[in-house]
Scaffold this motif. Structure first.
Motif, PDB file in Angstrom:
ATOM      1  N   SER A  34     -69.522  -2.401  -4.904  1.00  0.00           N
ATOM      2  CA  SER A  34     -68.738  -2.575  -3.682  1.00  0.00           C
ATOM      3  C   SER A  34     -69.553  -2.022  -2.523  1.00  0.00           C
ATOM      4  O   SER A  34     -70.627  -1.460  -2.722  1.00  0.00           O
ATOM      5  CB  SER A  34     -67.388  -1.860  -3.785  1.00  0.00           C
ATOM      6  OG  SER A  34     -67.556  -0.453  -3.701  1.00  0.00           O
ATOM      7  N   LEU A  35     -69.033  -2.156  -1.304  1.00  0.00           N
ATOM      8  CA  LEU A  35     -69.757  -1.663  -0.143  1.00  0.00           C
ATOM      9  C   LEU A  35     -69.865  -0.141  -0.120  1.00  0.00           C
ATOM     10  O   LEU A  35     -70.744   0.416   0.528  1.00  0.00           O
ATOM     11  CB  LEU A  35     -69.090  -2.145   1.146  1.00  0.00           C
ATOM     12  CG  LEU A  35     -69.249  -3.636   1.463  1.00  0.00           C
ATOM     13  CD1 LEU A  35     -68.452  -3.993   2.692  1.00  0.00           C
ATOM     14  CD2 LEU A  35     -70.710  -3.997   1.643  1.00  0.00           C
ATOM     15  N   LYS A  36     -68.976   0.547  -0.849  1.00  0.00           N
ATOM     16  CA  LYS A  36     -68.949   2.006  -0.799  1.00  0.00           C
ATOM     17  C   LYS A  36     -69.417   2.663  -2.088  1.00  0.00           C
ATOM     18  O   LYS A  36     -70.150   3.657  -2.054  1.00  0.00           O
ATOM     19  CB  LYS A  36     -67.537   2.481  -0.458  1.00  0.00           C
ATOM     20  CG  LYS A  36     -67.426   3.977  -0.222  1.00  0.00           C
ATOM     21  CD  LYS A  36     -66.028   4.359   0.237  1.00  0.00           C
ATOM     22  CE  LYS A  36     -65.938   5.858   0.522  1.00  0.00           C
ATOM     23  NZ  LYS A  36     -64.581   6.246   0.990  1.00  0.00           N
ATOM     24  N   PHE A  37     -68.995   2.136  -3.227  1.00  0.00           N
ATOM     25  CA  PHE A  37     -69.270   2.812  -4.494  1.00  0.00           C
ATOM     26  C   PHE A  37     -69.752   1.802  -5.530  1.00  0.00           C
ATOM     27  O   PHE A  37     -69.261   0.669  -5.587  1.00  0.00           O
ATOM     28  CB  PHE A  37     -68.014   3.506  -5.013  1.00  0.00           C
ATOM     29  CG  PHE A  37     -68.197   4.199  -6.339  1.00  0.00           C
ATOM     30  CD1 PHE A  37     -68.925   5.381  -6.429  1.00  0.00           C
ATOM     31  CD2 PHE A  37     -67.672   3.645  -7.496  1.00  0.00           C
ATOM     32  CE1 PHE A  37     -69.116   6.004  -7.653  1.00  0.00           C
ATOM     33  CE2 PHE A  37     -67.846   4.269  -8.717  1.00  0.00           C
ATOM     34  CZ  PHE A  37     -68.567   5.455  -8.789  1.00  0.00           C
ATOM     35  N   ASN A  38     -70.707   2.238  -6.359  1.00  0.00           N
ATOM     36  CA  ASN A  38     -71.252   1.393  -7.414  1.00  0.00           C
ATOM     37  C   ASN A  38     -71.421   2.204  -8.684  1.00  0.00           C
ATOM     38  O   ASN A  38     -71.800   3.372  -8.634  1.00  0.00           O
ATOM     39  CB  ASN A  38     -72.614   0.833  -7.008  1.00  0.00           C
ATOM     40  CG  ASN A  38     -72.556   0.088  -5.703  1.00  0.00           C
ATOM     41  OD1 ASN A  38     -72.314  -1.110  -5.666  1.00  0.00           O
ATOM     42  ND2 ASN A  38     -72.759   0.807  -4.612  1.00  0.00           N
ATOM     43  N   ALA A  39     -71.149   1.569  -9.808  1.00  0.00           N
ATOM     44  CA  ALA A  39     -71.330   2.217 -11.108  1.00  0.00           C
ATOM     45  C   ALA A  39     -71.805   1.168 -12.090  1.00  0.00           C
ATOM     46  O   ALA A  39     -71.280   0.046 -12.119  1.00  0.00           O
ATOM     47  CB  ALA A  39     -70.025   2.842 -11.586  1.00  0.00           C
ATOM     48  N   GLU A  40     -72.827   1.517 -12.894  1.00  0.00           N
ATOM     49  CA  GLU A  40     -73.324   0.571 -13.879  1.00  0.00           C
ATOM     50  C   GLU A  40     -73.800   1.289 -15.140  1.00  0.00           C
ATOM     51  O   GLU A  40     -74.250   2.435 -15.091  1.00  0.00           O
ATOM     52  CB  GLU A  40     -74.437  -0.293 -13.310  1.00  0.00           C
ATOM     53  CG  GLU A  40     -75.698   0.446 -12.917  1.00  0.00           C
ATOM     54  CD  GLU A  40     -76.740  -0.506 -12.347  1.00  0.00           C
ATOM     55  OE1 GLU A  40     -77.348  -1.273 -13.141  1.00  0.00           O
ATOM     56  OE2 GLU A  40     -76.946  -0.482 -11.115  1.00  0.00           O
ATOM     57  N   ALA A  41     -73.668   0.601 -16.263  1.00  0.00           N
ATOM     58  CA  ALA A  41     -74.190   1.071 -17.545  1.00  0.00           C
ATOM     59  C   ALA A  41     -75.461   0.295 -17.848  1.00  0.00           C
ATOM     60  O   ALA A  41     -75.548  -0.904 -17.571  1.00  0.00           O
ATOM     61  CB  ALA A  41     -73.157   0.853 -18.642  1.00  0.00           C
ATOM     62  N   VAL A  42     -76.448   0.992 -18.418  1.00  0.00           N
ATOM     63  CA  VAL A  42     -77.771   0.402 -18.623  1.00  0.00           C
ATOM     64  C   VAL A  42     -78.251   0.688 -20.045  1.00  0.00           C
ATOM     65  O   VAL A  42     -78.118   1.803 -20.542  1.00  0.00           O
ATOM     66  CB  VAL A  42     -78.796   0.968 -17.619  1.00  0.00           C
ATOM     67  CG1 VAL A  42     -80.155   0.306 -17.813  1.00  0.00           C
ATOM     68  CG2 VAL A  42     -78.318   0.797 -16.187  1.00  0.00           C
ATOM     69  N   VAL A  43     -78.826  -0.322 -20.697  1.00  0.00           N
ATOM     70  CA  VAL A  43     -79.501  -0.176 -21.988  1.00  0.00           C
ATOM     71  C   VAL A  43     -80.924  -0.691 -21.815  1.00  0.00           C
ATOM     72  O   VAL A  43     -81.129  -1.803 -21.306  1.00  0.00           O
ATOM     73  CB  VAL A  43     -78.800  -0.964 -23.101  1.00  0.00           C
ATOM     74  CG1 VAL A  43     -79.559  -0.812 -24.425  1.00  0.00           C
ATOM     75  CG2 VAL A  43     -77.356  -0.511 -23.268  1.00  0.00           C
ATOM     76  N   THR A  44     -81.917   0.113 -22.201  1.00  0.00           N
ATOM     77  CA  THR A  44     -83.320  -0.308 -22.095  1.00  0.00           C
ATOM     78  C   THR A  44     -84.012  -0.155 -23.441  1.00  0.00           C
ATOM     79  O   THR A  44     -83.681   0.737 -24.226  1.00  0.00           O
ATOM     80  CB  THR A  44     -84.082   0.521 -21.045  1.00  0.00           C
ATOM     81  OG1 THR A  44     -84.055   1.906 -21.420  1.00  0.00           O
ATOM     82  CG2 THR A  44     -83.466   0.365 -19.668  1.00  0.00           C
ATOM     83  N   LYS A  45     -84.989  -1.029 -23.675  1.00  0.00           N
ATOM     84  CA  LYS A  45     -85.785  -0.963 -24.895  1.00  0.00           C
ATOM     85  C   LYS A  45     -87.246  -1.163 -24.516  1.00  0.00           C
ATOM     86  O   LYS A  45     -87.619  -2.206 -23.970  1.00  0.00           O
ATOM     87  CB  LYS A  45     -85.353  -2.018 -25.904  1.00  0.00           C
ATOM     88  CG  LYS A  45     -86.104  -1.917 -27.233  1.00  0.00           C
ATOM     89  CD  LYS A  45     -85.556  -2.869 -28.260  1.00  0.00           C
ATOM     90  CE  LYS A  45     -86.297  -2.761 -29.587  1.00  0.00           C
ATOM     91  NZ  LYS A  45     -86.201  -1.408 -30.182  1.00  0.00           N
ATOM     92  N   ILE A  46     -88.079  -0.146 -24.782  1.00  0.00           N
ATOM     93  CA  ILE A  46     -89.509  -0.186 -24.483  1.00  0.00           C
ATOM     94  C   ILE A  46     -90.271  -0.248 -25.798  1.00  0.00           C
ATOM     95  O   ILE A  46     -89.957   0.488 -26.746  1.00  0.00           O
ATOM     96  CB  ILE A  46     -89.927   1.058 -23.680  1.00  0.00           C
ATOM     97  CG1 ILE A  46     -89.183   1.107 -22.347  1.00  0.00           C
ATOM     98  CG2 ILE A  46     -91.429   1.071 -23.438  1.00  0.00           C
ATOM     99  CD1 ILE A  46     -89.371   2.406 -21.595  1.00  0.00           C
ATOM    100  N   ASN A  47     -91.289  -1.124 -25.875  1.00  0.00           N
ATOM    101  CA  ASN A  47     -92.025  -1.307 -27.120  1.00  0.00           C
ATOM    102  C   ASN A  47     -93.511  -1.491 -26.829  1.00  0.00           C
ATOM    103  O   ASN A  47     -93.891  -2.308 -25.989  1.00  0.00           O
ATOM    104  CB  ASN A  47     -91.494  -2.532 -27.867  1.00  0.00           C
ATOM    105  CG  ASN A  47     -92.243  -2.769 -29.169  1.00  0.00           C
ATOM    106  OD1 ASN A  47     -92.195  -1.949 -30.083  1.00  0.00           O
ATOM    107  ND2 ASN A  47     -92.952  -3.885 -29.248  1.00  0.00           N
ATOM    108  N   THR A  48     -94.353  -0.702 -27.481  1.00  0.00           N
ATOM    109  CA  THR A  48     -95.795  -0.929 -27.400  1.00  0.00           C
ATOM    110  C   THR A  48     -96.191  -1.971 -28.440  1.00  0.00           C
ATOM    111  O   THR A  48     -95.638  -2.009 -29.545  1.00  0.00           O
ATOM    112  CB  THR A  48     -96.589   0.359 -27.654  1.00  0.00           C
ATOM    113  OG1 THR A  48     -96.151   0.944 -28.882  1.00  0.00           O
ATOM    114  CG2 THR A  48     -96.397   1.349 -26.533  1.00  0.00           C
ATOM    115  N   ILE A  49     -97.143  -2.815 -28.062  1.00  0.00           N
ATOM    116  CA  ILE A  49     -97.596  -3.886 -28.946  1.00  0.00           C
ATOM    117  C   ILE A  49     -98.837  -3.379 -29.678  1.00  0.00           C
ATOM    118  O   ILE A  49     -99.971  -3.526 -29.227  1.00  0.00           O
ATOM    119  CB  ILE A  49     -97.900  -5.159 -28.151  1.00  0.00           C
ATOM    120  CG1 ILE A  49     -96.680  -5.551 -27.299  1.00  0.00           C
ATOM    121  CG2 ILE A  49     -98.286  -6.306 -29.083  1.00  0.00           C
ATOM    122  CD1 ILE A  49     -96.965  -6.657 -26.319  1.00  0.00           C
TER     123      ILE A  49
END
Length: 313
Positions: A224-239
């Protein structure tokens, strides 16, 4: 009134785009689908604290009382400039200090790398009841400090030059959104202060080939213009790479994989156009040859116009 609301909205979206680039020092991510408007600049200051006392030696999770808790404090400055409404230029420079709570290893401190990115919004169109956007991001890094790269787990970086290409897709309906991205990162060889070293075989050289990397992200939340909330999942992988050998120190060319979950919160000041505070954290839930890191961050962002448009007069 309509013009005023449009002006405030431009500041709001500009700040969000700045936050996305500077929220993470290690992954150098640009994960927000929002863009800085043309001729606007977002200045950012960010503090991040990382710590872990357990790590994966290969796939075996353990602790080491000779290290205690490994921690780092990261102080970063960055910015995002709107070259056009569809092209943004971003940079970030972190200063990092590391520490071990036990044993004889001493932490490092110094400026790490300059991280640069060009972000292009290739597609933006209405789909169903929402808005779909597709972005391409070209990013890279160059070492600035003369730090020691083969001093893990207390090194402040890898001293590798890198270049990466990322695709980001975002769909928003009302105030709710879902986004995903994937990146491929190439890393250059590094030079270490040794004439030879052992991985799975003996190498009689001071050159170390670092494996390239991929990273993937999924996020969802509320804007929104005033407040923001988010959930995040990340996956990092070396080849490629190899596992840490039993009771040994990690090495820059190890196979380092990590899956983390986290949350990001942002608050925009309605009475000070362009000012925003952000905070959040992440936790590594699974990994290989990495620490089970807990990370917390807080930042302040300020967006301003560097060139007045005729429409703003």
């Amino acid at each position: 009134m309509k013009h005023c609301l449009q002006y405030i909205s431009r500041y709001f979206f500009a700040i969000l785009a700045c936050v996305a680039f500077t929220q993470s020092v290690s992954a150098q991510t640009e994960n927000d689908a929002l863009m800085i408007p043309k001729n606007f600049f977002c200045a950012a200051g960010l503090y991040t604290h990382n710590s872990w006392d357990k790590y994966w030696e290969g796939t075996f999770k353990r602790e080491n009382l000779n290290l205690g808790t490994i921690s780092s404090n990261v102080y970063a400055v960055g910015g995002n400039y709107g070259l056009s409404n569809r092209v943004n230029l971003l940079f970030m420079i972190p200063y990092i200090k590391t520490n071990a709570s036990a044993g004889t290893l001493r932490g490092q401190s110094g400026i790490q790398d300059i991280n640069l990115a060009v972000k292009w919004m290739a597609i933006k169109q209405e789909v169903g009841s929402g808005l779909l956007s597709l972005h391409a991001i070209l990013n890279g890094s160059l070492p600035l400090g003369n730090y020691q790269a083969d001093y893990l787990p207390l090194a402040i970086g890898s001293r590798s030059k890198s270049v990466g290409l990322k695709a980001l897709i975002n769909y928003q309906t009302g105030r709710f959104f879902v986004a995903g991205s994937g990146q491929y990162l190439r890393r250059s060889n590094i030079t270490i202060d040794k004439d030879s070293y052992y991985t799975t075989e003996m190498h009689y050289t001071d050159q170390v080939a670092l494996p390239n990397m991929t990273n993937f992200l999924f996020s969802t939340g509320y804007r929104s213009l005033k407040f923001n909330a988010e959930a995040v999942v990340t996956k990092i992988n070396t080849i490629g790479g190899f596992d840490i050998t039993k009771n040994n120190m990690p090495f820059p060319s190890n196979n380092m994989d990590a899956t983390s979950v986290g949350a990001i919160f942002k608050y925009s000041f309605q009475n000070v156009a362009g000012l925003e505070l952000t905070g959040g954290g992440s936790y590594v839930v699974d990994g290989r040859n990495v620490g089970q890191n807990k990370s917390f961050f807080a930042g302040v962002y300020y967006v301003f116009s560097v060139k007045k448009d005729k429409s703003d007069k």
